[in-house]
Design an enzyme around this catalytic site. Structure first.
Site, PDB file in Angstrom:
ATOM      1  N   GLU A 213       0.809  -1.199   0.000  1.00 52.47           N
ATOM      2  CA  GLU A 213       0.000   0.000   0.000  1.00 52.47           C
ATOM      3  C   GLU A 213       0.852   1.264   0.000  1.00 52.47           C
ATOM      4  O   GLU A 213       0.538   2.229  -0.680  1.00 52.47           O
ATOM      5  CB  GLU A 213      -0.925  -0.015   1.216  1.00 52.47           C
ATOM      6  CG  GLU A 213      -2.207   0.744   0.959  1.00 52.47           C
ATOM      7  CD  GLU A 213      -3.038   0.853   2.226  1.00 52.47           C
ATOM      8  OE1 GLU A 213      -2.866   0.022   3.122  1.00 52.47           O
ATOM      9  OE2 GLU A 213      -3.844   1.788   2.283  1.00 52.47           O
ATOM     10  N   ASP A 214       1.926   1.251   0.768  1.00 50.94           N
ATOM     11  CA  ASP A 214       2.647   2.503   1.011  1.00 50.94           C
ATOM     12  C   ASP A 214       4.000   2.620   0.328  1.00 50.94           C
ATOM     13  O   ASP A 214       4.681   3.628   0.474  1.00 50.94           O
ATOM     14  CB  ASP A 214       2.845   2.704   2.519  1.00 50.94           C
ATOM     15  CG  ASP A 214       1.524   2.957   3.221  1.00 50.94           C
ATOM     16  OD1 ASP A 214       0.563   3.304   2.518  1.00 50.94           O
ATOM     17  OD2 ASP A 214       1.460   2.795   4.442  1.00 50.94           O
TER      18      ASP A 214
END
Ligand code: MN
Length: 725
Positions: free
Chosen positions: A76-77
């Site tokens: 996600e990051d």
């Protein structure tokens, strides 16, 4: 701050055979990926995944889960793809990371309780491995612990989501410790004023409470020791959020919270729990109605304990929970406490007893099975019968599995359902029969006009949609039937035009309606249209005998009639052109051709269907003989007919090309073609031909029959007749 070495040591202690190297590699990978990233607190980002892993280690979960915890934010990051995680750490770790990532994309919007329930279920429905939820809970717990660094709006949103969704999930999984902490943290951020006011009150009472608790621990220890019961005794002050709930619910002050101080007695065995209760009741008088036996009857989430409250001689009260160490571990860690540490487990099917048990546990009503036999359950479909889909505004709609966008639209609003003409699912245009999946975001495309079709009935899954559609289809068919009935009646009246003007006046028939069990004129026309009443019979009842005796008035001259008869046109027939009249259409099953004998049949709500006299369906349809009406060709029409024909051919290359060429040679359009090869090697071709009349069709068929390899060619029913012979 936790160090990775500490985690490794802890894991090695409870799982000596665990693949510690996997953990170490995940740590290095995560550190590299998150390098340079900082949290809102200013700390390096890496602290977050390590803390999350730490929470999972405290739950004594398996290495794969902890590894996924370390990696849970990399997809996600960071720029890392899930494929890379899969390549480095294997399928299971990647699957868990993917699951956690997917959950964080769900747009939560707070709604009433019912919505929260749907939302929780949807979250669980999207998870096929319960470990995803455990990682998500650990992630949420650490985020809540560090929530103060976020801007207020975000803080409130996350706190609300925690209170409405994650704390209840933790509760259902029996994870009391995490649930309590989540609730207290969420409470603090949702209503800081109330929280700090309560803190203040608690502080004031704390000193006295601590002294009282200490005294009670001593007295209980003494009496248990004297009677040979080994026990660990803990004391605590009731946590803020539950004090707050109690004060609000019962409208009492903090002094009146009788279980402000709570003691916990942990024993080695169940027998000791029972004995301990007896001794505790010697120290103080039990409060009536406060003794609860969750050992004999555990809570649905498997919580087991004895609860009692006592009043001392000084009039002070406290609550005492008595349970074994094992029960305590379950009370705190719930599902995780049942974890059977096993690598290389088998995934059970959805009907597996264990899965049922888990599902029931999550749904709060269950029969208690032996919890010990439970937890090798990892891969599960918790809600095999349900799907949860979103509106674009984030409302969750719960539907049975197999439900379509039509069901979805009806679940939102009847109007939307009836006007639904298409659906965008996750931004993509999807057919209305598309089967929704949990997590789908569904946008219904609304038409101006009502768009309900009878065929929807075979597509929808919910009874709500089915009932609404049925109702509308019925109305539509009735409207059509009224139209057909009115025409039929006018036609019948016209036959007696000169003599019976007055029976055309609706009032006259209105008087007769009760005789037919009808109320309105519309009902009368509908009954004619449906074929429940025959116009001819009604007329016979209405007309005076002498008029009937004269017979229908014939407008045209005898000569004209004679000509008509010669042309084969029945006197009372409805004229059929190329089906341009909405009330009359050519049946698709046979595709009648001008010149051949035809039969009209009043359908339910669709007008008059015209079949070829030879169509096998005619025999079937005419069981209801009163629905048959006479029809005849309108000779003035030149419109072509669409006629389906069937060919049986040898399965040889090029045969289809030969057939279509032959058809084209006769100046005939082919509007459709279907080819099927039977296992016995026979080929079947269905052609939809555009022909002007019977002669034209015969010409085409003769031409086709001459092709080598064509065994037979004819109207759709001809082959069947042969087969029957
Ligand atoms: Mn995270």
């Amino acid at each position: 701050m936790i160090r990775i070495d500490d985690l490794e040591d802890k894991v090695a202690a409870y799982a000596p055979n665990a693949d510690i190297d996997l953990l170490r590699r995940a740590y290095v990978f995560s550190a590299m990926e998150h390098k340079g990233q900082v949290r809102q607190s200013g700390e390096p980002y890496l602290i977050h995944p390590i803390e999350v892993a730490g929470i999972l280690v405290d739950l004594r979960l398996d290495v794969v889960t902890i590894t996924a915890g370390l990696l849970h934010d990399v997809v996600e990051d960071t720029l890392t793809s899930i494929e890379r995680v899969r390549e480095y750490f294997g399928e299971t770790v990647a699957h868990l990371v993917e699951g956690v990532t997917k959950l964080s994309t769900i747009p939560f919007s707070s709604q009433e309780e019912k919505q929260s329930e749907n939302f929780r279920k949807m979250l669980l429905a999207m998870v096929d491995d319960i470990r995803v939820i455990l990682i998500k809970l650990a992630d949420r717990l650490h985020n809540m612990r560090t929530l103060e660094f976020l801007p207020e709006e975000k803080r409130k949103r996350i706190a609300l989501e925690t209170m409405d969704i994650y704390a209840p999930i933790a509760n259902r999984l029996g994870m009391g410790k995490i649930r309590n902490e989540l609730e207290d943290l969420a409470f603090r951020h949702l209503d800081p004023a109330a929280y700090f006011q309560l803190e203040h009150l608690v502080e004031q009472r704390r000193k006295g409470a601590d002294e009282f608790a200490k005294e009670m621990v001593e007295r209980i220890s003494k009496i248990l020791e004297e009677n040979g019961i080994a026990a660990t005794i803990q004391s605590r002050i009731k946590r803020n959020y539950s004090i707050y709930l109690k004060m609000n619910k019962q409208k009492i002050s903090i002094e009146q919270v009788y279980d402000f101080v709570a003691l916990r007695i942990l024993t080695d065995g169940k027998e000791d729990c029972w004995k301990a209760v007896g001794y505790v009741h010697q120290i103080g008088r039990p409060v009536p109605g406060r003794f609860k036996d969750f050992i004999s009857i555990p809570k649905p989430n498997l919580y087991q304990s004895l609860h009692t409250s006592i009043v001392t001689e000084k009039g002070l009260t406290c609550e005492i929970q008595i349970r074994t160490h094992e029960m305590h571990r379950i009370a705190e860690q719930g599902i995780a406490a049942h974890w059977k540490y096993k690598e290389g487990k088998v995934a059970p099917g959805p009907e597996d007893q264990h899965v049922q048990w888990l599902r029931q546990l999550l749904e709060y009503h269950q029969e208690l099975k032996d919890p010990k036999e439970f937890l090798s359950i990892l891969k599960v479909d918790l809600y095999p019968d349900e799907v949860y889909a979103f509106t674009p505004k984030g409302q969750v709609i719960s539907l049975p599995r197999g439900a379509t966008p039509i069901d979805f639209a009806y679940a939102i609003h009847t109007e939307l359902g009836s006007h639904c003409t298409g659906a965008r699912v996750n931004g993509q245009l999807m057919p209305l029969r598309y089967k929704l999946k949990s997590g789908d975001i569904v946008e219904i495309i609304r038409a101006q006009e009502m768009n309900v079709g009878r065929d929807w009935l075979s597509v929808v899954k919910t009874s709500r949609a089915r009932n609404k559609i049925r109702h509308i289809v019925h109305l539509q068919e009735r409207t059509k039937s009224i139209e057909v009935g009115r025409k039929l009646w006018e036609k019948e009246c016209r036959k007696y035009k000169q003599n019976v003007k007055k029976i055309l006046v609706e009032e006259e028939i209105s008087k007769k309606l009760p005789d037919y069990g009808l109320i309105k004129m519309e009902d009368f026309y509908a009954a004619l249209g449906y074929g429940k009443l025959a116009a001819k019979n009604i007329m016979a009842q209405l007309l005076p005998e002498e008029v009937l005796a004269e017979g229908p008035v014939q407008k045209e001259s005898r000569i004209a009639n004679a000509v008509k008869k010669a042309l084969g046109l029945a006197e009372r027939a409805i004229k059929v052109k190329g089906a341009d009249d909405v009330l009359v259409y050519l049946a698709k099953c046979c595709g009648p051709i001008k010149g051949e004998k035809i039969v009209g049949y009043i359908t339910r709500g669709k007008g008059v269907a015209v079949h070829s006299e030879h169509c096998p369906n005619v025999t079937n349809l005419l069981y209801e003989a009163e629905r048959k009406i006479e029809v005849a060709w309108d000779t003035s029409s030149e419109e072509p007919h669409l006629v389906p024909v069937d060919l049986t051919v040898d399965d040889k290359p090029g045969i289809l090309a030969k057939v279509t060429t032959a058809v084209a040679d006769t100046q005939t359009n082919i509007k459709g073609a279907k080819v099927r090869i039977d296992p016995d090697g026979k080929g079947h071709i269905r052609l939809d031909l555009e022909v002007t009349d019977l002669k034209h069709l015969e010409k085409v068929l003769n031409k086709v029959r001459q092709i080598e390899g064509v065994q037979s060619a004819g109207r759709t029913w001809e082959g069947k007749k042969e087969a029957a012979r």
